[in-house]
Design a protein around this motif. Structure first.
Motif, PDB file in Angstrom:
ATOM      1  N   TYR A  71       0.830  -1.211   0.000  1.00 54.40           N
ATOM      2  CA  TYR A  71       0.000   0.000   0.000  1.00 54.40           C
ATOM      3  C   TYR A  71       0.862   1.258   0.000  1.00 54.40           C
ATOM      4  N   ALA A 117      -9.840  -7.699  -1.322  1.00 52.61           N
ATOM      5  CA  ALA A 117     -10.137  -6.616  -2.269  1.00 52.61           C
ATOM      6  C   ALA A 117     -10.807  -7.142  -3.541  1.00 52.61           C
ATOM      7  N   PHE A 152     -11.960  -4.265  -7.356  1.00 54.92           N
ATOM      8  CA  PHE A 152     -11.238  -3.254  -6.572  1.00 54.92           C
ATOM      9  C   PHE A 152      -9.960  -2.837  -7.295  1.00 54.92           C
ATOM     10  N   HIS A 196      -8.395   0.490 -10.051  1.00 60.43           N
ATOM     11  CA  HIS A 196      -7.106   1.187  -9.929  1.00 60.43           C
ATOM     12  C   HIS A 196      -6.457   1.351 -11.307  1.00 60.43           C
ATOM     13  N   GLY A 224      -6.097   5.885  -6.319  1.00 57.36           N
ATOM     14  CA  GLY A 224      -6.836   5.146  -5.299  1.00 57.36           C
ATOM     15  C   GLY A 224      -6.675   3.646  -5.418  1.00 57.36           C
ATOM     16  N   ASN A 225      -7.228   2.923  -4.400  1.00 58.56           N
ATOM     17  CA  ASN A 225      -7.174   1.460  -4.355  1.00 58.56           C
ATOM     18  C   ASN A 225      -5.735   0.957  -4.534  1.00 58.56           C
ATOM     19  N   THR A 229      -8.707  -4.452   1.912  1.00 61.85           N
ATOM     20  CA  THR A 229      -9.293  -3.130   1.670  1.00 61.85           C
ATOM     21  C   THR A 229      -9.058  -2.128   2.797  1.00 61.85           C
ATOM     22  N   ASP A 261      -6.820   1.319   2.324  1.00 61.77           N
ATOM     23  CA  ASP A 261      -7.494   2.325   1.492  1.00 61.77           C
ATOM     24  C   ASP A 261      -8.679   2.939   2.232  1.00 61.77           C
ATOM     25  N   ARG A 262      -9.357   2.119   3.041  1.00 62.23           N
ATOM     26  CA  ARG A 262     -10.481   2.650   3.816  1.00 62.23           C
ATOM     27  C   ARG A 262      -9.989   3.606   4.894  1.00 62.23           C
ATOM     28  N   THR A 318      -8.445   6.458   0.453  1.00 61.56           N
ATOM     29  CA  THR A 318      -8.023   6.374  -0.951  1.00 61.56           C
ATOM     30  C   THR A 318      -8.930   5.451  -1.771  1.00 61.56           C
ATOM     31  N   ASP A 319     -10.034   5.017  -1.153  1.00 63.40           N
ATOM     32  CA  ASP A 319     -11.029   4.242  -1.902  1.00 63.40           C
ATOM     33  C   ASP A 319     -12.283   5.073  -2.176  1.00 63.40           C
ATOM     34  N   PHE A 342     -13.549   5.016  -5.734  1.00 66.48           N
ATOM     35  CA  PHE A 342     -14.091   3.691  -6.039  1.00 66.48           C
ATOM     36  C   PHE A 342     -15.500   3.547  -5.468  1.00 66.48           C
TER      37      PHE A 342
END
Length: 296
Positions: free
Chosen positions: A154, A245, A249, A253, A259-260, A266, A269-270, A274-275, A278
């Protein structure tokens, strides 16, 4: 106190799984696997096992796991599960991808694999059958490796998207806006080294037998090829993994570029939001589906 509570919980979970395992029938494949493993130990050196065994596991697993996604493009029924239906695979892209893969596998990854024997010797990692961990320990170790790799992926992946360095390294991986399974390891050599480092951190933390090296290779390839497959197939057993993911998901990207960033789960990103694009995209899709149903 919190540490002791965590240890007690893990010990209880381990004992519970061990108790359940005692009631399960014997695995009919265990004896043939044991025979094959001992035959390997008797006929090959540890260096040969660590080096060529690891190479074979990687190459065979990678291309076998790519087969379903490759075959899907020729099956009209499967096209309804393709995420970006307006961007079909082409032979030109797949051939270009295959050639780059071979270069990366044999000129970047193989030299690293050649260090496997020295790694196992340095950390006194056993090869013997009697030292092999039980299946549930192996599963837990692979999950732990995935959590560690996901965190590394990540933050380093997000860094590779920084505007000052993106075009020099990570842009290679994004040549394909609509990914396909074989493209999972299509990357700049530096990216292979940078993001690939996350793979080894979990091994350093958890490895107590050479079998974990190979089990984790297979698990990691299974995940990365699945999320790059371009297909969201129902009843995918990987969807049973908590916070997994999945293909939609990661496909977003590649389509969106922003993002993602996580590889497997997940939560990062949550946590960092950064999701958000999405989530907005999924909501928009739902609204369009509702409108289409009303019109029908």
């Amino acid at each position: 106190v919190a540490m002791n509570d965590s240890v007690n919980i893990l010990n209880s979970a381990y004992l519970a799984v061990e108790y359940i395992d005692s009631f399960l029938p014997d695995n009919p494949l265990q004896q043939p696997f044991k025979n094959a493993w001992n035959y390997m130990l008797d006929n090959y050196t540890k260096f040969q096992i660590a080096t060529w065994g690891s190479l074979i596991v990687h190459e065979v697993s990678y291309f076998l796991l790519c087969v379903p996604g490759f075959v899907f493009q020729f099956i009209p029924y499967m096209q309804k599960y393709k995420i970006q239906q307006d961007k079909p695979e082409t032979w030109e892209k797949q051939w270009k991808c295959f050639k780059t893969l071979l270069f990366n596998h044999f000129f970047i990854q193989l030299p690293l694999i050649c260090g496997t024997y020295y790694f196992t010797e340095f950390f006194n990692i056993p090869y013997e059958w009697e030292e092999m961990p039980r299946w549930y320990v192996l599963v837990a170790q692979c999950f732990g490796c995935a959590v560690i790799e996901d965190a590394w992926h990540y933050f380093l992946h997000r860094l590779l998207h920084h505007k000052r360095i993106y075009k020099y390294i990570h842009k290679v991986h994004h040549e394909f806006v609509s990914p396909f399974g074989m493209q999972a390891e299509y990357a700049h050599p530096l990216e292979t080294l940078i993001l690939g480092t996350g793979f080894f951190i979990g091994i350093i933390v958890f490895c107590n037998h050479v079998i974990l090296l190979w089990a984790w290779v297979i698990c990691r390839l299974m995940e990365t090829i699945d999320v790059h497959s371009g297909y969201d197939v129902p009843l995918n057993p990987l969807h049973l993994v908590p916070f997994y993911a999945g293909a939609r998901f990661h496909d977003f990207h590649h389509m969106n570029f922003i993002g993602n960033y996580a590889s497997t789960f997940t939560w990062w990103d949550r946590i960092f939001g950064t999701d958000s694009q999405f989530i907005a995209y999924k909501e928009k899709e739902k609204q369009q589906q509702l409108i289409t149903k009303k019109k029908a």
